[in-house]
Design a protein around this motif. Sequence first.
Motif, short mmCIF file in Angstrom:
data_model
loop_
_atom_site.label_atom_id
_atom_site.label_comp_id
_atom_site.label_asym_id
_atom_site.label_seq_id
_atom_site.Cartn_x
_atom_site.Cartn_y
_atom_site.Cartn_z
N ARG A 1 0.84 -1.21 0.00
CA ARG A 1 0.00 0.00 0.00
C ARG A 1 0.87 1.26 0.00
N ILE B 1 1.96 1.88 -3.52
CA ILE B 1 0.87 2.44 -4.34
C ILE B 1 0.68 3.92 -4.00
N ASN B 2 0.67 4.23 -2.73
CA ASN B 2 0.50 5.63 -2.31
C ASN B 2 1.66 6.50 -2.78
N HIS C 1 -7.11 -0.28 -1.91
CA HIS C 1 -6.76 0.10 -3.29
C HIS C 1 -7.37 -0.91 -4.26
N THR D 1 -6.11 -1.06 -8.08
CA THR D 1 -4.72 -1.27 -8.46
C THR D 1 -4.52 -2.72 -8.92
#
Length: 354
Positions: A195, A198-199, A239, A242
């Motif tokens: 995560r 992704i962030n 998410h 994604t």
Amino acid sequence: MAESSQLPYLLRATKGEVLDRPPVWMMRQAGRYMKSYRDLREKYPSFRERSENVDIAVEISLQPFHAFKPDGVILFSDILTPLPAIGIDFDIVESKGPIIDPPIRTQSQIDQLHPIEPEESLPFIREILQILKREVKNEAAILGFIGAPWTLAAYAIEGKSSKDYTFIKRMAFCEPEMLHQFLGKLADAIAVYARYQINSGAQVIQMFDSWAGQLSPQDYETFALPYQKRVVQQVKATHPNTPFILYINGSAGLLERMPQTGVDIVSLDWTVDIGEARQRLGKNIGIQGNIDPGVLFGSKEFIKSRILETIRKAGNQGHILNLGHGVLQKTPEENVEFFFKTAKEVSNLLAVTA
């Protein structure tokens, strides 16, 4: 479709669009085969320095992008990178691979592991991904990646690469509760790490469970699949859009089980026919791969024929062209260049040969 056309080409494939050609990238894109990488390695011999120093890692991540213009640019890092953030230190020794000393083999060692705080312990990952996103823009998708719990546990328990995995299998079969506790802690940490990527700018996550292919199907269902699923579920909870790719080396005997993890795409090695894999996986799962890396040592005509055969069998929807494993040492760079050039021109080639 106008909105979709603004997306990086690879992301359009993950959404199931019918495309003129599959997007293409290569696992282990920057590595021992590129002279520019070898030159940097001479200057910075420590792998961890290369992967944890922002400027160096960005340069290495972008080397293949500048040279070949793949549709995906993957973060230069290692699956073991988050381990120190939970209390397991490691080193990567040239020609020997990862070393974890002491290996994790006791309950007290597992009890001492702590939750991951990536913002504090892995700030370089955010910086690298943010810079890559700015540099690449929409010309390619940015891929982050993680190691799966079983493979990370195998490295940590064996203390190094292994051929027979006797230490982790002994723990699995003699002290399964201890191993399950360790795998659970790893899964939760890996999900947080994914995560965080992704962030920070990663648009796709690929999970490598390199050594899950060493498990029998029933042991895969016990010690690998539940923890792959645990990671995917936690990441998808925050998410959901994604794309998630799962790669297992030697996965031909596990294909039908892999979609149970909740991933969007299964990355295939070369031990299974890609058309047969399509049928076994079902229509709702995308596929990636699965060209033998050794093909890149062949003639240009041979490379072209394998690319065309793979794409014909895979179809024009939900396929990402890739190798079935990483690029091999001493692979001729001109053949890698030819691979990408041919892959980008494939719609014309298919029309000519139809």
